[in-house]
Design a protein around this motif. Structure first.
Motif, PDB file in Angstrom:
ATOM      1  N   ARG A   1     -18.476  -3.086  -0.830  1.00  0.00           N
ATOM      2  CA  ARG A   1     -18.437  -1.875   0.018  1.00  0.00           C
ATOM      3  C   ARG A   1     -18.879  -2.180   1.443  1.00  0.00           C
TER       4      ARG A   1
ATOM      5  N   TRP B   1      -6.415  -6.283  -1.517  1.00  0.00           N
ATOM      6  CA  TRP B   1      -6.913  -5.131  -2.285  1.00  0.00           C
ATOM      7  C   TRP B   1      -6.424  -3.795  -1.715  1.00  0.00           C
TER       8      TRP B   1
ATOM      9  N   THR C   1      -5.532  -1.642  -8.427  1.00  0.00           N
ATOM     10  CA  THR C   1      -5.127  -2.244  -7.157  1.00  0.00           C
ATOM     11  C   THR C   1      -4.894  -3.731  -7.404  1.00  0.00           C
TER      12      THR C   1
ATOM     13  N   ARG D   1       0.827  -1.212   0.000  1.00  0.00           N
ATOM     14  CA  ARG D   1       0.000   0.000   0.000  1.00  0.00           C
ATOM     15  C   ARG D   1       0.861   1.262   0.000  1.00  0.00           C
TER      16      ARG D   1
ATOM     17  N   ARG E   1     -16.196  -2.557   4.072  1.00  0.00           N
ATOM     18  CA  ARG E   1     -15.153  -1.526   4.250  1.00  0.00           C
ATOM     19  C   ARG E   1     -15.089  -0.975   5.670  1.00  0.00           C
TER      20      ARG E   1
ATOM     21  N   VAL F   1      -8.013  -2.082   0.763  1.00  0.00           N
ATOM     22  CA  VAL F   1      -9.150  -1.168   0.945  1.00  0.00           C
ATOM     23  C   VAL F   1      -9.597  -1.052   2.404  1.00  0.00           C
TER      24      VAL F   1
END
Ligand SMILES: NC(=O)c1ccc[n+]([C@@H]2O[C@H](COP(=O)([O-])OP(=O)(O)OC[C@H]3O[C@@H](n4cnc5c(N)ncnc54)[C@H](O)[C@@H]3O)[C@@H](O)[C@H]2O)c1
Length: 413
Positions: free
Chosen positions: A387, A403, A265, A247, A390, A405
């Motif tokens: 989503r 990913w 990503t 990241r 998250r 995220v």
């Protein structure tokens, strides 16, 4: 040819003989948005699909899978009585243009199955008339369009054969069909012209090329995307090997640096199209498509590498591992060629238990509720970055997030 669908929609239920267009595979992921786009443009559409469950679902106003903005358009098309449904080739509209959107898989040797298209055309042929427009919309092996044209000629038939590939992102076809230029090609000028006329009813822009150019353009589009994902995945694996948090590296590469903006990503690059279409190109190039081959090794290998890494870092045989997201990508319900299932398969012999969950998928009876999976798992893996995951509280449990995220403190990269 009858394009009278551009006139106001009929009040009485449309009869199949009055349809302006037939979409074969009209109940599929490509077929449905296309049907809805043409209906929205005023066409009376014959939705033809061999899957009667899908046809029944559409007839009742239910989409068989997630297609953003689709329900509303389906309701409108049904209300205006613009759709007529068929499942038997003998029932299709007798002279309207036909667009084929059926699946075009590869076989166990990763080679294309041209016979799928041939069988479909064979079944339709007795019910098509010479001069009728036949558009291939499915992604096909290079040369298929001309081959179908020659095949028909050998049978003494003269149809206008065109190839106009679909390029929308799954689940967002309704929106993207309005924005994406349509690639148009035909085996004759007349065929190309007729296809252009048809698609100009729904497209803002047409790109007219020869059939082979169109076939390669579609395959190159997908292979390029697949290779892009492989680049990100390979960078991720190299950073990991160096003991770095990718990241941070990605942030340094991309922040306000326009030339790196397009690097995706890392993540599970899956689904029914990208891998399959890259393999079609590989087959065409007689296995001399080294970038495509390498992309397959990286993207498919990522899962095995991650499982191996988890196995070295944790005592998996004493642990319950929870997989979050079994769809092949975020915000959809489609599990076709999902690498989440490859993850599950690779973990099953190693972990004490593997649990799975997904808020969208309805086709897998083994899926559990999210809360139960989090509560029962010792280790979690973010497979599809929906989503809904998250902002979750993972109760301090480690979560593998390739990913990049999740913000949670216990994320492992
Ligand atoms: N899924 C995508 O987002 C996407 C995007 C671009 C291109 N494509 C390409 O489009 C094609 C279709 O993909 P899909 O994802 O829509 O497949 P799909 O399996 O979702 O849909 C195909 C539909 O065709 C029906 N069908 C199969 N054979 C038939 C026949 N002989 N007669 C009538 N109906 C028949 C099936 O029942 C199914 O409903 C493939 O070539 C794919 O590579 C897919």
């Amino acid at each position: 040819m009858n394009f009278s669908g551009l006139s106001p929609a009929p009040a009485a239920p449309v009869r199949v003989e009055h349809a302006d267009l037939t979409v074969v595979g009209g109940g599929g992921h490509v077929g449905i948005p296309l049907v809805l786009a043409f209906a929205e443009a005023g066409f009376r559409v014959n939705v033809h699909d061999t899957d009667r469950n899908v046809i029944e679902s559409l007839r009742c106003g239910r989409l068989p899978f997630i297609e953003l903005g689709g329900e509303e358009l389906l309701a409108r098309a049904l209300e205006r009585k613009q759709l007529v449904f068929t499942s038997q080739p003998s029932d299709i509209s007798p002279n309207a243009p036909v667009i084929i959107t059926i699946g075009t898989p590869i076989d166990e040797f990763l080679n294309p199955l041209r016979k799928v298209i041939q069988d479909c055309v064979d079944a339709l042929l007795p019910h098509l008339i010479d001069g009728q427009l036949l558009v291939l919309r499915s992604t096909v092996f290079p040369g298929t369009t001309e081959w179908i044209d020659e095949y028909l000629q050998r049978k003494g038939r003269r149809l206008m054969v065109a190839f106009c590939p679909e390029r929308v992102v799954q689940g967002q076809g309704v929106k993207e069909l309005k924005e994406t230029p349509q690639i148009i090609s035909g085996t004759t000028e007349d065929a190309e012209h007729a296809a252009a006329r048809l698609f100009s009813a729904i497209a803002r822009e047409l790109v007219r090329v020869k059939p082979r150019e169109a076939e390669f353009a579609k395959l190159f589009n997908n292979a390029y995307r697949y290779i892009e994902f492989a680049v990100a995945n390979q960078f991720y694996l190299i950073s990991k090997m160096a003991g770095l948090d990718y990241r941070q590296v990605a942030h340094a590469m991309k922040h306000n640096y326009p030339r790196a903006r397009g690097i995706p990503t890392p993540g599970l690059a899956a689904g029914p199209c990208l891998f399959k279409d890259t393999m079609q190109l590989l087959a065409f190039a007689q296995n001399q498509f080294s970038l495509g081959n390498a992309a397959m090794l990286v993207n498919e290998g990522l899962v095995l590498h991650l499982v191996d890494d988890l196995d070295r870092r944790f005592e998996l045989s004493r642990m319950t591992v929870g997989l979050l997201g079994m769809a092949f990508k975020a915000e959809i319900d489609d599990t076709r060629a999902s690498l989440s299932y490859k993850f599950k398969k690779a973990l099953l012999p190693l972990a004490r238990t593997v649990l799975t969950t997904d808020p969208f998928v309805t086709s897998d009876p083994e899926l559990l509720e999210l809360n139960e999976v989090i509560a029962r798992s010792d280790l979690l893996v973010l497979c599809a970055p929906h989503r809904a995951y998250r902002e979750l509280d993972f109760s301090g449990k480690p979560v593998l997030d390739v990913w990049g995220v999740l913000e949670s403190a216990n994320v492992i990269g």
